[in-house]
Design an enzyme around this catalytic site. Structure first.
Site, PDB file in Angstrom:
ATOM      1  N   GLU A  90      -3.312   0.420   1.899  1.00  0.00           N
ATOM      2  CA  GLU A  90      -3.007   1.825   2.224  1.00  0.00           C
ATOM      3  C   GLU A  90      -2.286   2.526   1.082  1.00  0.00           C
ATOM      4  O   GLU A  90      -2.378   3.736   0.939  1.00  0.00           O
ATOM      5  CB  GLU A  90      -2.184   1.912   3.512  1.00  0.00           C
ATOM      6  CG  GLU A  90      -2.966   1.658   4.785  1.00  0.00           C
ATOM      7  CD  GLU A  90      -4.140   2.604   5.006  1.00  0.00           C
ATOM      8  OE1 GLU A  90      -4.046   3.802   4.658  1.00  0.00           O
ATOM      9  OE2 GLU A  90      -5.173   2.135   5.525  1.00  0.00           O
TER      10      GLU A  90
ATOM     11  N   HIS B  75      -9.249   9.489   0.420  1.00  0.00           N
ATOM     12  CA  HIS B  75      -8.491   8.385   1.018  1.00  0.00           C
ATOM     13  C   HIS B  75      -9.321   7.096   1.018  1.00  0.00           C
ATOM     14  O   HIS B  75      -8.891   6.054   0.497  1.00  0.00           O
ATOM     15  CB  HIS B  75      -8.099   8.766   2.458  1.00  0.00           C
ATOM     16  CG  HIS B  75      -7.317   7.723   3.178  1.00  0.00           C
ATOM     17  ND1 HIS B  75      -5.945   7.777   3.305  1.00  0.00           N
ATOM     18  CD2 HIS B  75      -7.694   6.587   3.814  1.00  0.00           C
ATOM     19  CE1 HIS B  75      -5.521   6.724   3.977  1.00  0.00           C
ATOM     20  NE2 HIS B  75      -6.567   5.979   4.311  1.00  0.00           N
ATOM     21  N   GLU B  76     -10.524   7.184   1.569  1.00  0.00           N
ATOM     22  CA  GLU B  76     -11.374   5.986   1.643  1.00  0.00           C
ATOM     23  C   GLU B  76     -11.794   5.550   0.242  1.00  0.00           C
ATOM     24  O   GLU B  76     -11.959   4.359  -0.021  1.00  0.00           O
ATOM     25  CB  GLU B  76     -12.595   6.239   2.532  1.00  0.00           C
ATOM     26  CG  GLU B  76     -12.271   6.672   3.968  1.00  0.00           C
ATOM     27  CD  GLU B  76     -11.320   5.739   4.715  1.00  0.00           C
ATOM     28  OE1 GLU B  76     -11.266   4.544   4.356  1.00  0.00           O
ATOM     29  OE2 GLU B  76     -10.620   6.206   5.640  1.00  0.00           O
TER      30      GLU B  76
ATOM     31  N   HIS C 252      -9.281   3.170  -1.095  1.00  0.00           N
ATOM     32  CA  HIS C 252      -9.545   1.809  -0.602  1.00  0.00           C
ATOM     33  C   HIS C 252     -10.710   1.186  -1.383  1.00  0.00           C
ATOM     34  O   HIS C 252     -10.675   0.014  -1.757  1.00  0.00           O
ATOM     35  CB  HIS C 252      -9.944   1.855   0.878  1.00  0.00           C
ATOM     36  CG  HIS C 252      -8.807   2.083   1.827  1.00  0.00           C
ATOM     37  ND1 HIS C 252      -7.714   1.255   1.882  1.00  0.00           N
ATOM     38  CD2 HIS C 252      -8.611   3.035   2.783  1.00  0.00           C
ATOM     39  CE1 HIS C 252      -6.883   1.700   2.836  1.00  0.00           C
ATOM     40  NE2 HIS C 252      -7.408   2.780   3.392  1.00  0.00           N
TER      41      HIS C 252
END
Lengths: 504, 504
Positions: free
Chosen positions: A298, A268-269, A272
């Site tokens: 997101e 997830h990170e 980003h």
């Protein structure tokens, strides 16, 4: 372009570079406060962050900023380099908002937010909402005042929302969320009553932090995350932070009895981080060197975490690697069983641990609460009760304590009211991008199966990353996918995936 | 005190707190650049540091600063809180120096110093002086100009020196160094020709980084270093950095084939860190919350590293612990043999690895070079040759390459000309303090033997730490020891210790 304008542009750039130096310093102070700072240093750090933020605030709202904005925006289009004009327009938006807030009020608010995050951490640990309450009350008061300063057409919450998602309104969100909810709820119910109950016991076998770090690093590399322009650290609450495109840091948290926390957290990170690492170097250290919105940001993290990271094709490439690092944890577990286990769906308490299917329900709940909180329909003291009521309404469960209820998220403790909808928007954007990626890259699954994630990342760079903040979220989504935000893509994705998984 | 003054004092404090927030940010950026930053992030960091330093510079030299200084220093003594007046006097000194430098020149210099440190690192690795030369030339030019801006009575080097050691002059240093050299050289010669040659082979046995970290942490704790207000990290070049008394960080570098690097490096930096952790909380975030001078700071690090850390009594307490962590490395090595091995003395190439006996010779060499460089007697291009000549003169050896010669130290690459004498001054101060500590604490050896270092630290807090920058180095040394700087204490200490070790 005349020589005078050339000079004006150069001076304007210098001015932005200087403001950006403050942002980089503040970014590092935040990263450090969450990863490395010694316990006793937290208070003085909050104080220093508050003061430096105020300095930046004063610079942003200074006569110098006003001078540049006025002079650049007064030029005819052909007299200014287009991207510099765009930067001025973007900065103008920030300027117009900031000048509404008295500088002393901003300073108080900065110190408050820097301090209350640490209070939240303690309150969550102690399961004590009352500990955080006075801070939250102040934060809500500030934000209600800010909304009045900034103004709005229909709902005070709109004034906060645009900080995270430009041009977004409660009207649009109400519509999109109601369409989403209408088709989603029946699917959630069907899954809940399906006789299919995947075995998940093996997910909780011991898995050492070192081995988990090896897996996380390996997958970040596959995603083309550049470790020479970043690093991976441990934190209580995972985040990604880009100081500039050459220094974009990822953190994750480890649970040695549930590897999913670190693994999907890192992916997830990492999503980003790819956005931040691939922002255009040319606009570096200007207001355009940023994500288009929190929602678009997101979309990147959720695309990688869920659409890529929880797909069968992805695990066809990575499951063997994971098994090797895991020791005996997955002995006798087939790829298919593993895939089903990491995609179990059902109501749960914690947003960041929620499955794809129920995730947006957690967001709708928060959205409703924030709207009411900001327009004064509810007060901070009522939050625990309201939280539990809405959990029952949306997910059919009630948290046993505040730590896994109203205290679970950090956002409100740093004053971020209006942030949560970004997660749901991002999810809808992600599914909409996914539809377009498959259209443009028919070999999508094959690439994943071969661990060849570069073409997927490149698609995102071409359609999202490279524009930084130069395009609006609406422009990006329209140009990349051919239409405006449409929750049906997410619903289609979820229906296909979960009908198959749960034999519906 | 009138109410108006009360308000003036409060505003002045606020102003200092704001300046200090910049310093904390810059301190963290420096710590991070040396410990955690990804490779590709270095250039943008240098740029950001340069810009933020310039912002701080402008604040320091602003009309606002001038206003406070003028109004506070214009008050009668009884009208101002004494320590706040002292802070104003200290800030006035910094102000008077800074206003001499044009802001644009300062910015160029800041960016240059932030960049050239990374160049130095590469040049040292590549053993290539030419790589660093153009940077050094610019840095020397800047410093020569600064000396003219600041003015001096006799020697331009004096103008730089006082940045590190207030009130110090080349005249005093010439005198002190010549007295030091006169008695030291014969002792060094005698040690060199002594038939005693301690066995040191066991010092180079493998010793894992993890185990070395355990030893370092253990000893830092004994020294009363507070890990809740600090941390220990790895770097190429060890340093200690205090952001504020509640956040004071130590770094060390590890050599798995020579544990002394990390061990004595940590004790050295720990000495600096104790100073910073014990600065008075009341003056926190003001100009008084700082070491009295670099020399006094070095007195703390060298006192702990050498006078405590290389003493027999210290190892009577710690040798068993070290042996346990070291595995088999010291099997059959007696405490006495170990003590002798870590105290072998003789000419060597690298300052930071030099023994107590020859250490100040390395400093005298650098001092001579800096003096000549600043007044234009020599040029940067001549440095390698001059370095080697002086090494021959002072230590009787010639470096085989520039990495272990003229390129070994970082200082010049960040523009620190005038810093080196602090090490020798610190050493003399340390021995002078030692004399006074033994006078005040007759049980000194017993305390060390029992690992009870708190009384020793407390003596330093009472006589040094607690004054921050409120007293001058000369005042501190006079009040703590009863006389001015006197090289004889260091000479007495060395003669006693080394005559005994080498049976002279």
């Amino acid at each position: 372009m005349s020589e005078t304008n050339d000079q004006l542009e150069q001076q304007f750039l210098e001015h932005m570079y200087t403001m950006n130096a403050y942002e980089q310093a503040l970014g590092l102070m935040e990263w450090d406060a969450r990863t490395k700072i010694p316990d006793k240093g937290a208070d003085d750090r909050a104080e220093a962050v508050g003061r430096l933020s105020t300095e930046l605030f004063q610079l942003t709202t200074s006569d110098k900023t006003a001078y540049f904005l006025e002079n650049i925006l007064a030029c005819n289009e052909e007299e200014v380099t287009p991207w510099i004009r765009k930067a001025a327009e973007e900065l103008k938006k920030q300027y117009d908002r900031s000048v509404q807030i008295p500088s002393e009020e901003y300073r108080e608010y900065s110190i408050l937010t820097a301090k209350s995050e640490a209070v939240w951490e303690k309150a969550k640990e102690a399961n004590d909402f009352e500990m955080l309450r006075p801070y939250l009350e102040k934060l809500v008061d500030f934000n209600r005042r800010f909304a009045e300063y900034w103004g709005y057409e229909k709902h005070p919450y709109d004034a906060l929302l645009v900080d995270y998602e430009p041009d977004m309104t409660t009207q649009v969100l109400d519509d999109v969320f109601s369409r989403l909810h209408k088709r989603l709820q029946p699917l959630v119910d069907e899954v809940a009553s399906s006789p299919v109950k995947p075995d998940t016991s093996f997910l909780f076998e011991p898995f050492s932090k070192e081995k988990q770090t090896a897996v996380s690093s390996n997958i970040l590399r596959q995603m083309t995350y550049d470790f020479e322009a970043g690093r991976l650290d441990e934190t209580a609450h995972p985040f990604a932070l880009g100081l500039n495109p050459s220094d974009v840091r990822v953190t994750t948290s480890y649970d040695e009895r549930d590897f999913r926390t670190a693994l999907f957290g890192t992916i997830h990170e990492g999503g980003h981080a790819l956005y931040e690492q691939n922002l255009p170097q040319q606009w570096k250290s200007t207001v355009l060197s940023d994500g288009a919105s929190m929602g678009i940001h997101e979309s990147q993290s959720l695309f990688w975490e869920n659409i890529v990271g929880r797909s069968k094709a992805f695990w066809e490439n990575n499951y063997e690697m994971l098994r090797e690092e895991a020791g005996q944890a997955f002995d006798g577990v087939t790829l298919d069983a593993f895939y089903r286990a990491v995609n179990t769906a059902g109501p749960s308490l914690i947003r960041i641990e929620a499955d794809e299917l129920t995730y947006t329900l957690h967001i709708m709940l928060r959205y409703e609460i924030e709207k009411q909180l900001i327009n004064g329909d509810i007060e901070v003291k009522d939050l625990p009760e309201i939280w539990n009521e809405k959990m029952q309404k949306y997910l059919g469960i009630t948290p046993p304590d505040h730590s896994s209820g109203v205290l679970q998220d950090v956002h409100w403790s740093f004053g971020a009211f209006g942030y949560f909808p970004s997660y749901a928007l991002g999810y809808m954007y992600a599914a909409q991008f996914y539809h377009a990626v498959r259209r443009d890259i028919p070999e999508f699954d094959t690439h994943l199966r071969e661990g060849n994630l570069a073409p997927v990342k490149q698609w995102m760079t071409n359609h999202v990353h490279q524009y930084g903040k130069k395009k609006t979220p609406a422009e990006i989504i329209k140009e990349a996918t051919g239409e405006s935000i449409n929750p049906d893509y997410l619903l289609d994705y979820l229906e296909t995936k979960y009908r198959n998984l749960y034999s519906l």
